[in-house]
Design a protein around this motif. Structure first.
Motif, PDB file in Angstrom:
ATOM      1  N   HIS A 291       0.824  -1.213   0.000  1.00  0.00           N
ATOM      2  CA  HIS A 291       0.000   0.000   0.000  1.00  0.00           C
ATOM      3  C   HIS A 291       0.856   1.261   0.000  1.00  0.00           C
ATOM      4  O   HIS A 291       0.346   2.363   0.188  1.00  0.00           O
ATOM      5  CB  HIS A 291      -0.935  -0.004   1.215  1.00  0.00           C
ATOM      6  CG  HIS A 291      -1.909  -1.145   1.210  1.00  0.00           C
ATOM      7  ND1 HIS A 291      -2.959  -1.221   0.330  1.00  0.00           N
ATOM      8  CD2 HIS A 291      -1.969  -2.283   1.972  1.00  0.00           C
ATOM      9  CE1 HIS A 291      -3.649  -2.329   0.547  1.00  0.00           C
ATOM     10  NE2 HIS A 291      -3.064  -2.998   1.534  1.00  0.00           N
ATOM     11  N   GLU A 292       2.138   1.122  -0.219  1.00  0.00           N
ATOM     12  CA  GLU A 292       3.051   2.268  -0.230  1.00  0.00           C
ATOM     13  C   GLU A 292       2.837   3.102  -1.490  1.00  0.00           C
ATOM     14  O   GLU A 292       2.720   2.582  -2.589  1.00  0.00           O
ATOM     15  CB  GLU A 292       4.501   1.763  -0.174  1.00  0.00           C
ATOM     16  CG  GLU A 292       5.542   2.856  -0.061  1.00  0.00           C
ATOM     17  CD  GLU A 292       6.946   2.277  -0.004  1.00  0.00           C
ATOM     18  OE1 GLU A 292       7.490   1.957  -1.084  1.00  0.00           O
ATOM     19  OE2 GLU A 292       7.489   2.121   1.100  1.00  0.00           O
ATOM     20  N   MET A 293       2.780   4.422  -1.335  1.00  0.00           N
ATOM     21  CA  MET A 293       2.579   5.315  -2.481  1.00  0.00           C
ATOM     22  C   MET A 293       3.903   5.505  -3.224  1.00  0.00           C
ATOM     23  O   MET A 293       4.946   5.767  -2.615  1.00  0.00           O
ATOM     24  CB  MET A 293       2.045   6.674  -2.020  1.00  0.00           C
ATOM     25  CG  MET A 293       0.636   6.629  -1.464  1.00  0.00           C
ATOM     26  SD  MET A 293       0.044   8.266  -0.960  1.00  0.00           S
ATOM     27  CE  MET A 293      -0.051   9.085  -2.543  1.00  0.00           C
ATOM     28  N   THR A 294       3.845   5.398  -4.538  1.00  0.00           N
ATOM     29  CA  THR A 294       5.015   5.594  -5.393  1.00  0.00           C
ATOM     30  C   THR A 294       4.664   6.602  -6.475  1.00  0.00           C
ATOM     31  O   THR A 294       3.658   6.437  -7.181  1.00  0.00           O
ATOM     32  CB  THR A 294       5.466   4.275  -6.045  1.00  0.00           C
ATOM     33  OG1 THR A 294       5.798   3.338  -5.024  1.00  0.00           O
ATOM     34  CG2 THR A 294       6.674   4.495  -6.941  1.00  0.00           C
ATOM     35  N   GLY A 295       5.446   7.640  -6.592  1.00  0.00           N
ATOM     36  CA  GLY A 295       5.183   8.676  -7.588  1.00  0.00           C
ATOM     37  C   GLY A 295       6.017   8.474  -8.843  1.00  0.00           C
ATOM     38  O   GLY A 295       7.180   8.088  -8.783  1.00  0.00           O
ATOM     39  N   VAL A 296       5.408   8.719  -9.990  1.00  0.00           N
ATOM     40  CA  VAL A 296       6.109   8.716 -11.282  1.00  0.00           C
ATOM     41  C   VAL A 296       5.991  10.124 -11.853  1.00  0.00           C
ATOM     42  O   VAL A 296       4.876  10.623 -12.058  1.00  0.00           O
ATOM     43  CB  VAL A 296       5.501   7.687 -12.251  1.00  0.00           C
ATOM     44  CG1 VAL A 296       6.231   7.745 -13.598  1.00  0.00           C
ATOM     45  CG2 VAL A 296       5.570   6.288 -11.665  1.00  0.00           C
ATOM     46  N   VAL A 297       7.139  10.754 -12.075  1.00  0.00           N
ATOM     47  CA  VAL A 297       7.168  12.145 -12.532  1.00  0.00           C
ATOM     48  C   VAL A 297       7.798  12.202 -13.919  1.00  0.00           C
ATOM     49  O   VAL A 297       8.864  11.627 -14.147  1.00  0.00           O
ATOM     50  CB  VAL A 297       7.978  13.037 -11.573  1.00  0.00           C
ATOM     51  CG1 VAL A 297       7.872  14.500 -11.995  1.00  0.00           C
ATOM     52  CG2 VAL A 297       7.517  12.841 -10.137  1.00  0.00           C
ATOM     53  N   PRO A 350       9.855   6.995  -4.618  1.00  0.00           N
ATOM     54  CA  PRO A 350       9.294   5.898  -3.815  1.00  0.00           C
ATOM     55  C   PRO A 350       8.878   6.371  -2.417  1.00  0.00           C
ATOM     56  O   PRO A 350       9.331   7.400  -1.925  1.00  0.00           O
ATOM     57  CB  PRO A 350      10.462   4.909  -3.730  1.00  0.00           C
ATOM     58  CG  PRO A 350      11.674   5.780  -3.774  1.00  0.00           C
ATOM     59  CD  PRO A 350      11.332   6.964  -4.631  1.00  0.00           C
ATOM     60  N   ALA A 351       8.023   5.587  -1.796  1.00  0.00           N
ATOM     61  CA  ALA A 351       7.648   5.764  -0.387  1.00  0.00           C
ATOM     62  C   ALA A 351       7.181   7.175  -0.067  1.00  0.00           C
ATOM     63  O   ALA A 351       7.663   7.820   0.861  1.00  0.00           O
ATOM     64  CB  ALA A 351       8.817   5.378   0.524  1.00  0.00           C
ATOM     65  N   LEU A 352       6.225   7.700  -0.847  1.00  0.00           N
ATOM     66  CA  LEU A 352       5.679   9.032  -0.586  1.00  0.00           C
ATOM     67  C   LEU A 352       4.667   8.978   0.553  1.00  0.00           C
ATOM     68  O   LEU A 352       3.863   8.041   0.647  1.00  0.00           O
ATOM     69  CB  LEU A 352       5.004   9.588  -1.834  1.00  0.00           C
ATOM     70  CG  LEU A 352       5.910   9.949  -3.028  1.00  0.00           C
ATOM     71  CD1 LEU A 352       5.056  10.410  -4.202  1.00  0.00           C
ATOM     72  CD2 LEU A 352       6.917  11.025  -2.652  1.00  0.00           C
ATOM     73  N   ALA A 353       4.692  10.011   1.403  1.00  0.00           N
ATOM     74  CA  ALA A 353       3.705  10.107   2.475  1.00  0.00           C
ATOM     75  C   ALA A 353       2.374  10.619   1.940  1.00  0.00           C
ATOM     76  O   ALA A 353       1.320  10.384   2.520  1.00  0.00           O
ATOM     77  CB  ALA A 353       4.219  11.019   3.586  1.00  0.00           C
ATOM     78  N   GLY A 354       2.439  11.335   0.823  1.00  0.00           N
ATOM     79  CA  GLY A 354       1.227  11.878   0.233  1.00  0.00           C
ATOM     80  C   GLY A 354       1.554  12.599  -1.053  1.00  0.00           C
ATOM     81  O   GLY A 354       2.725  12.785  -1.416  1.00  0.00           O
ATOM     82  N   VAL A 355       0.531  13.036  -1.788  1.00  0.00           N
ATOM     83  CA  VAL A 355       0.719  13.724  -3.065  1.00  0.00           C
ATOM     84  C   VAL A 355       1.478  15.024  -2.874  1.00  0.00           C
ATOM     85  O   VAL A 355       2.358  15.374  -3.668  1.00  0.00           O
ATOM     86  CB  VAL A 355      -0.649  13.986  -3.728  1.00  0.00           C
ATOM     87  CG1 VAL A 355      -0.488  14.894  -4.944  1.00  0.00           C
ATOM     88  CG2 VAL A 355      -1.308  12.680  -4.118  1.00  0.00           C
ATOM     89  N   GLU A 356       1.168  15.745  -1.799  1.00  0.00           N
ATOM     90  CA  GLU A 356       1.811  17.043  -1.586  1.00  0.00           C
ATOM     91  C   GLU A 356       3.318  16.900  -1.387  1.00  0.00           C
ATOM     92  O   GLU A 356       4.089  17.765  -1.818  1.00  0.00           O
ATOM     93  CB  GLU A 356       1.177  17.749  -0.375  1.00  0.00           C
ATOM     94  CG  GLU A 356       1.591  19.207  -0.227  1.00  0.00           C
ATOM     95  CD  GLU A 356       1.374  20.031  -1.489  1.00  0.00           C
ATOM     96  OE1 GLU A 356       2.254  20.861  -1.809  1.00  0.00           O
ATOM     97  OE2 GLU A 356       0.345  19.829  -2.166  1.00  0.00           O
TER      98      GLU A 356
END
Length: 685
Positions: A291-297, A350-356
């Motif tokens: 369930h860890e958030m991962t961002g792709v930029v 990797p491992a983002l706490a949130g979108v912000e």
């Protein structure tokens, strides 16, 4: 293992056979050395002849053929030492020495000849032919020896080696030394490892013959050491052929496969992992993320096409390398940077706490480019925009996340913002953009484009002194499509070139028709796009169109932007050729780019057009007023005409007159109108 087993058996047997003879141990060693030479020679033949037979070269093939011959003669020499009769002939020790001389001489002379040839690939037919020649040489050589061996001069007198044997040893040494010198000379520019091994083999062969030459009979240590040195030479040949036929092809195959694997997963220009690797890494992250958030930029270099076209592809490539390097050097330990191809890059957060948190991280990376990049000692300011998609809320596959991040970055670019987080409504916008581009390609053929004209008014006399031709698109289903929407699409797709030529031809034909109708001749202004301006044959093409229409070039003004002069030398050369036609040149939207006053004073231009963004606030913003005043003053000092765009009211007009602006253009005088309305409103009076 076979050779070692054979050696053990022979030692046991010879220990009994020659136990009462002091020379027996020497003879045993010679027999074993002979069998080893036969085995090694055959191994050289097998490696060179059989392995990688689809990649045969002359060096490999001829070396294999040579050592097949040596294996036969070494076999005969060993049999002679044992005193075993062959074909009804009993060979003695003197015959064994002749066979040894023939073998060593053929080896030295063969290597000298083979490795002075140019090494080229050969066919299977060539291999068959070589095998036939080798077989014939072996058969006739063996027959000749058995027929004439009794007529050969003696090499030993009363058990001692005579001068003829030593002379022949000296000849072999000379051939070896010549071979060493010749191979080193031919390979002085690029000495392959296999060639160096061949040289070492020749050195040991020469050393062995030298030791034999110092001995007076075969049961001396010098002769024994010479025999062993010859065996080392054979081993080195085996090693050299092994490297040539097995190790080097294998390593080359590994190198090619590694290179192919690297190219498959890396961008050749920046050295960064590519989109294929990005997809793999995101898939791996998703698999292990839980369930860890991962961002792709996805990052996009703003105005890169203009920069690339202005400075040239070499400078554009250098900018991409610098952007990739700056991103890579400023990533955290678990973050990864990728090249998406063209002017796009990507980063996994990797491992983002949130979108912000992801958005803040992106803003930090974008600030890195507030510092200019340096190319050939010149500073260039570039900016990036970014789009982000987050797992799991924006997609649950790598392909979805990449696509959504790419959609977000293009949305950011379209709206002139730094960064956007993906929202589903953006997909509709992207699909709409794609449909619009497809319609744009058909619009030229369907004649959906038309021109409107906006008058250029002399501020002091209020006379019409010119007009600007403005492109419009009436879509059969959408109706009127804004130029701000379709012009960037035309630029990106390359359609702006044929579209721009259509505008030029249509506007010039309209101007010529009005002149033929008897109206006062005025100048028509036509905007050039970056892609048009950078065409090598632009001046010739425009000249051809004007000649075809019959319009005097002095009634045509071409408008360029400051960004088109990024590459000063190319821009100056193009402008000089355009001026030679007799047309006028103006810089549109002046003040919004990065023009250097040093270059501006030398540019072959006639007019500066002050951008409407400065004129709009000229009565309420002191800075805009100062900018307009400065541009007008500078234009007068440079003996250039100055035109103000976006004039909308009397107060603006009065201010511009005070600044001695020559002409004005804007809704105060007229909005862009159709040719028929323009004729009625401004030409009939």
């Amino acid at each position: 293992m076979g050779i070692l087993f054979f050696v053990a058996v022979q030692i046991v047997q010879t220990a009994f056979l020659y136990s009462n003879d002091g020379a027996g141990w020497f003879k045993t060693v010679y027999v074993l050395a002979g069998w080893s030479s036969v085995a090694v020679s055959f191994a050289v033949f097998a490696q060179g002849w059989l392995l990688f037979s689809h990649k045969l070269s002359r060096h490999r093939l001829y070396t294999a053929a040579l050592f097949l011959s040596l294996a036969v003669f070494d076999f005969l020499q060993t049999v002679s030492l044992l005193g075993i009769p062959l074909f009804g002939y009993a060979l003695n020790q003197d015959d064994a020495l002749w066979l040894l001389i023939i073998s060593k001489g053929a080896c030295a002379l063969g290597l000298l000849s083979i490795y002075n040839l140019k090494d080229t690939m050969v066919s299977i037919t060539h291999k068959r032919f070589a095998f036939m020649i080798t077989s014939a040489v072996i058969v006739f050589g063996v027959l000749a020896f058995f027929l004439w061996h009794q007529k050969l001069p003696l090499l030993m007198n009363h058990g001692s080696i005579n001068w003829l044997k030593k002379y022949l040893d000296l000849v072999i040494i000379a051939v070896c030394l010549i071979g060493i010198g010749s191979i080193m000379y031919r390979g002085k520019k690029d000495r392959a490892p296999s060639l160096l091994i061949i040289i070492r083999a020749l050195i040991y062969s020469a050393l062995g013959q030298g030791l034999m030459m110092t001995a007076n009979h075969t049961y001396q240590w010098d002769y024994l050491l010479g025999t062993l040195s010859g065996g080392v030479a054979y081993y080195l040949m085996l090693k050299g052929v092994y490297r040539l036929t097995i190790e080097d092809p294998f390593r080359e195959q590994q190198r090619v496969e590694a290179r192919m694997n690297y190219l498959a997963f890396h961008d050749d220009l920046t050295g960064l992992p590519n989109k294929r690797r990005l997809t793999q890494r995101i898939s791996s992250k998703i698999k292990n993320a839980g369930h860890e958030m991962t961002g792709v930029v996805v990052f996009n270099v703003n105005r890169f096409k203009n920069i690339n076209d202005s400075l040239g592809h070499q400078a554009g490539d250098r900018i991409l390398q610098l952007v990739g390097d700056r991103l890579k050097r400023n990533t955290r330990s678990r973050e990864e940077v990728f090249s998406m191809g063209a002017d796009e890059f990507a980063i996994i957060l990797p491992a983002l706490a949130g979108v912000e948190e992801g958005m803040e991280r992106i803003r930090y990376l974008l600030k890195l480019f507030e510092k200019p990049v340096v190319i050939e000692e010149n500073d260039y300011h570039i900016t990036l925009c970014a789009g982000m998609a987050v797992f799991p809320q924006d997609g649950d596959t790598a392909e979805e996340l990449i696509q959504h991040a790419d959609t977000a970055v293009h949305h950011a670019k379209d709206y002139g913002v730094d960064v956007r987080h993906f929202v589903p409504s953006m997909q509709m916008k992207a699909k709409e953009r794609l449909r619009l581009e497809n319609d744009l390609r058909k619009a030229i053929e369907r004649e959906e484009f038309y021109l409107e004209y906006q008058p250029l008014v002399h501020l002091e006399s209020s006379e019409i002194v010119g007009m600007e031709a403005l492109l419009r698109w009436r879509h059969p289903k959408r109706g009127f499509v804004s130029p701000a929407e379709f012009i960037p699409l035309a630029e990106e797709s390359g359609l702006i070139v044929p579209l721009g030529e259509w505008v030029l031809r249509t506007a010039c034909m309209q101007n010529k028709r009005w002149q033929q109708a008897g109206y006062k001749p005025i100048c028509v202004s036509i905007n050039l796009s970056m892609r048009q301006f950078l065409q090598p044959q632009l001046a010739e093409r425009i000249g051809s169109i004007l000649e075809e229409i019959g319009l005097d070039p002095k009634y045509v003004e071409l408008e360029i932007t400051e960004s088109m002069t990024f590459d000063k030398e190319t821009a100056f050369d193009q402008l000089r050729r355009l001026k030679q036609l007799g047309v006028f040149i103006s810089i549109d939207d002046f003040g919004t780019g990065y023009s250097s006053l040093h270059y501006l004073k030398n540019m072959p231009i006639d007019r500066l057009k002050i951008d409407r963004s400065f004129v709009h606030e000229v009565m309420s913003d002191h800075n805009d007023a100062a900018i307009v005043s400065t541009i007008a003053s500078m234009a007068h000092h440079l003996q250039l005409k100055v035109t103000a765009e976006g004039v909308e009211n009397e107060e603006q007009l009065h201010f511009l007159k005070e600044q001695r602006c020559h002409e004005g253009q804007g809704y105060y005088f007229s909005k862009p109108i159709s040719p028929e309305d323009f004729e009625r409103a401004f030409l009939l009076n």
